[in-house]
Enzyme design. Structure first.
Site, PDB file in Angstrom:
ATOM      1  N   SER A  15     -27.852 -52.251   0.534  1.00  0.00           N
ATOM      2  CA  SER A  15     -28.877 -51.624  -0.297  1.00  0.00           C
ATOM      3  C   SER A  15     -29.897 -50.895   0.584  1.00  0.00           C
ATOM      4  O   SER A  15     -29.539 -49.955   1.293  1.00  0.00           O
ATOM      5  CB  SER A  15     -29.550 -52.670  -1.187  1.00  0.00           C
ATOM      6  N   LYS A  67     -45.890 -45.697 -20.207  1.00  0.00           N
ATOM      7  CA  LYS A  67     -46.622 -46.488 -19.223  1.00  0.00           C
ATOM      8  C   LYS A  67     -45.989 -47.858 -19.068  1.00  0.00           C
ATOM      9  O   LYS A  67     -45.941 -48.415 -17.971  1.00  0.00           O
ATOM     10  CB  LYS A  67     -48.085 -46.628 -19.656  1.00  0.00           C
TER      11      LYS A  67
END
Length: 222
Positions: A15, A67
């Site tokens: 990763s 948001k």
């Protein structure tokens, strides 16, 4: 700068680790090193049902449509989950684009599945350039006439015995207490011999050393 970069992976470059390692001009991985994991994962727990069972209401106010896409304490919406998935995909595509720039010959779509491969399999898929261990690479470079240097982070300089004992971690306070007691006994013994020779009846006041961060308290004797 014209300096070639060789990176050796002896354990894991998965990763974010592979994101950093793939910038090398020559990438080496050990036979049992884990390489790849080109994917993105994210998740959060949701406790709104637990709150409802206990008659707890949570109020959340946001400004901006997205948001908050997924929630921990309120029910999630299909729209929010879809946006969350879209954000994950955007990060994944950026990850893949970074690898394409660093290793243009690699078929990124084939390996950007989140899977991890060991050294030999990673070489077969083009994730690395060589199977080997870092020590062998350094030895080979030294034999070729290169200078080999070991770099490490500078250690913080400690001053005084208190700093030394503080660095012992959880045992530092105990060590400080033992040292303070031993120091006090030693000084009393020395002073006793001095008094025995001089005939003076006075005894000094001894205080144990106070170490920062320890629970040692001064033990005074008159």
């Amino acid at each position: 700068a014209g300096v070639r970069l060789t990176i050796c992976v002896d354990t894991v470059a998965a990763s974010g680790g592979y994101m950093m390692a793939c910038v090398a001009d020559h990438l080496v991985a050990a036979p049992f090193a884990m390489v790849g994991s080109i994917g993105v994962i994210a998740g959060v727990p949701n406790f709104h049902k637990l709150l409802e069972r206990n008659e707890v209401e949570f109020l959340q106010v946001t400004a901006g449509k997205y948001k908050r896409t997924v929630n921990v304490l309120t029910p999630n919406t299909e729209e929010g989950l879809a946006k969350f998935k879209e954000d994950i995909d955007i990060i994944h595509e950026a990850f893949k684009e970074h690898i394409k720039q660093c290793r243009p010959a690699l078929d990124v779509d084939e390996v950007a599945t989140g899977e991890v491969w060991l050294g030999r399999a990673a070489l077969e898929r083009g994730l690395i350039d060589e199977v080997g261990v870092g020590e062998a690479v350094l030895r080979r470079k030294a034999q070729e006439g290169f200078d080999v240097f070991e770099l490490s982070l500078a250690k913080e300089k400690r001053q005084g015995l208190a700093k030394l004992l503080e660095g012992l971690g959880s045992g530092g306070a105990g060590a400080a207490q033992v040292f303070a007691h031993s120091l006090g006994e030693s000084l009393r013994s020395v002073w006793g011999r001095v008094l025995g020779e001089a005939g003076a009846p006075l005894e000094p006041r001894l205080e144990a050393v106070q170490f920062r961060g320890s629970s040692v308290k001064p033990d005074s004797t008159r």
